[in-house]
Design an enzyme around this catalytic site. Structure first.
Site, mmCIF file in Angstrom:
data_model
loop_
_atom_site.group_PDB
_atom_site.id
_atom_site.type_symbol
_atom_site.label_atom_id
_atom_site.label_comp_id
_atom_site.label_asym_id
_atom_site.label_seq_id
_atom_site.Cartn_x
_atom_site.Cartn_y
_atom_site.Cartn_z
ATOM 1 C CG HIS A 169 -69.739 -7.364 6.261
ATOM 2 N ND1 HIS A 169 -69.197 -8.070 7.310
ATOM 3 C CD2 HIS A 169 -70.926 -7.960 5.992
ATOM 4 C CE1 HIS A 169 -70.028 -9.046 7.666
ATOM 5 N NE2 HIS A 169 -71.086 -8.997 6.878
ATOM 6 C CG HIS B 262 -75.634 -7.296 7.202
ATOM 7 N ND1 HIS B 262 -76.080 -8.018 8.289
ATOM 8 C CD2 HIS B 262 -74.543 -7.970 6.740
ATOM 9 C CE1 HIS B 262 -75.287 -9.067 8.476
ATOM 10 N NE2 HIS B 262 -74.348 -9.062 7.537
ATOM 11 C CD GLU B 263 -73.973 -7.910 2.796
ATOM 12 O OE1 GLU B 263 -72.749 -8.117 2.929
ATOM 13 O OE2 GLU B 263 -74.844 -8.681 3.235
ATOM 14 C CB CYS C 198 -73.479 -12.452 9.335
ATOM 15 S SG CYS C 198 -72.019 -11.907 8.459
ATOM 16 C CG LEU C 199 -73.538 -15.836 4.032
ATOM 17 C CD1 LEU C 199 -73.238 -15.514 2.579
ATOM 18 C CD2 LEU C 199 -74.226 -17.192 4.155
ATOM 19 N N GLY D 212 -76.797 -11.157 0.625
ATOM 20 C CA GLY D 212 -75.734 -10.207 0.326
ATOM 21 C C GLY D 212 -74.391 -10.759 0.767
ATOM 22 C CD GLN E 283 -69.756 -11.275 4.512
ATOM 23 O OE1 GLN E 283 -70.393 -10.642 3.697
ATOM 24 N NE2 GLN E 283 -70.312 -12.189 5.279
HETATM 25 ZN ZN LIG Z 1 -72.687 -10.245 7.062
#
Ligand SMILES: [Zn+2]
Length: 183
Positions: A157, A153-154, A110-111, A60, A65
């Site tokens: 953000h 999670h997304e 997480c990216l 995701g 991000q």
């Molecule tokens: Zn993340």
């Protein structure tokens, strides 16, 4: 296309902002951003693209991000039965959730976060998410297991929340009551 160079990392102020609602119907620019998010997630699950462009695999991605403080996410993940959840959404919202919790036994990644943050992240076991697709059409999704965790999670953000905010600092691996461990 997006690569890891486009993804901002922990410490960047945008990751801690509450992102803005996207006006519906979506503009061409907002649609383009949403498409880029989904394209990254799909590419990052393609072995050849990963090698060629040095992508870090993910399931995701949220617009903050890539330093766009707007409420957009892309999720592309399969559940334990192999069912694909592939959704690019504007203004996603959790409209209901279970009392029961769930957590990933390996913790979350997480990216935007390069350092490991070991520990259990308590999540709702099941969520119902409402949002708008690329055409501005309302969609409603019920998810459990990994897809449910990915949505949570997304959406975090979009509210400036990172997964490690949920980890118990004193006892990161303290068992979570009434929770399903997910492998
Ligand atoms: Zn993340």
């Amino acid at each position: 296309m997006l690569t890891m160079k486009d993804i901002i990392r922990d410490g960047h102020p945008t990751l801690r902002k509450v992102a803005k609602e996207v006006p519906m119907p979506p503009s061409d620019e907002d649609k383009k951003t949403l498409q880029l998010l989904m394209e990254y997630v799909k590419n990052s699950q393609d072995e050849e693209m990963v090698k060629k462009y040095g992508l870090r695999p993910g399931i995701g991605l949220a617009a903050p991000q890539i330093n766009v403080s707007k409420r957009m996410i892309a999720v592309h993940v399969t559940d334990e039965n192999g069912k694909l959840y592939s959704y690019a959404l504007f203004n996603p919202k959790i409209v209901s959730h279970s009392v029961e919790k769930a957590y990933l036994v390996k913790g979350e990644g997480c990216l935007s976060i390069d350092e490991p943050h070991p520990g259990f992240v308590p999540r709702y076991a099941r969520v119902t998410v409402k949002g708008f697709d690329i055409d501005g059409k309302e969609v409603k999704i019920r998810a459990k297991g990994l897809p449910s965790i990915c949505f949570q999670h997304e959406i975090d953000h979009l509210n400036g929340i990172l997964f490690y905010d949920h980890i118990d600092q004193e006892q990161p691996f303290k068992p979570i009551e009434n929770a399903i461990p997910i492998k």
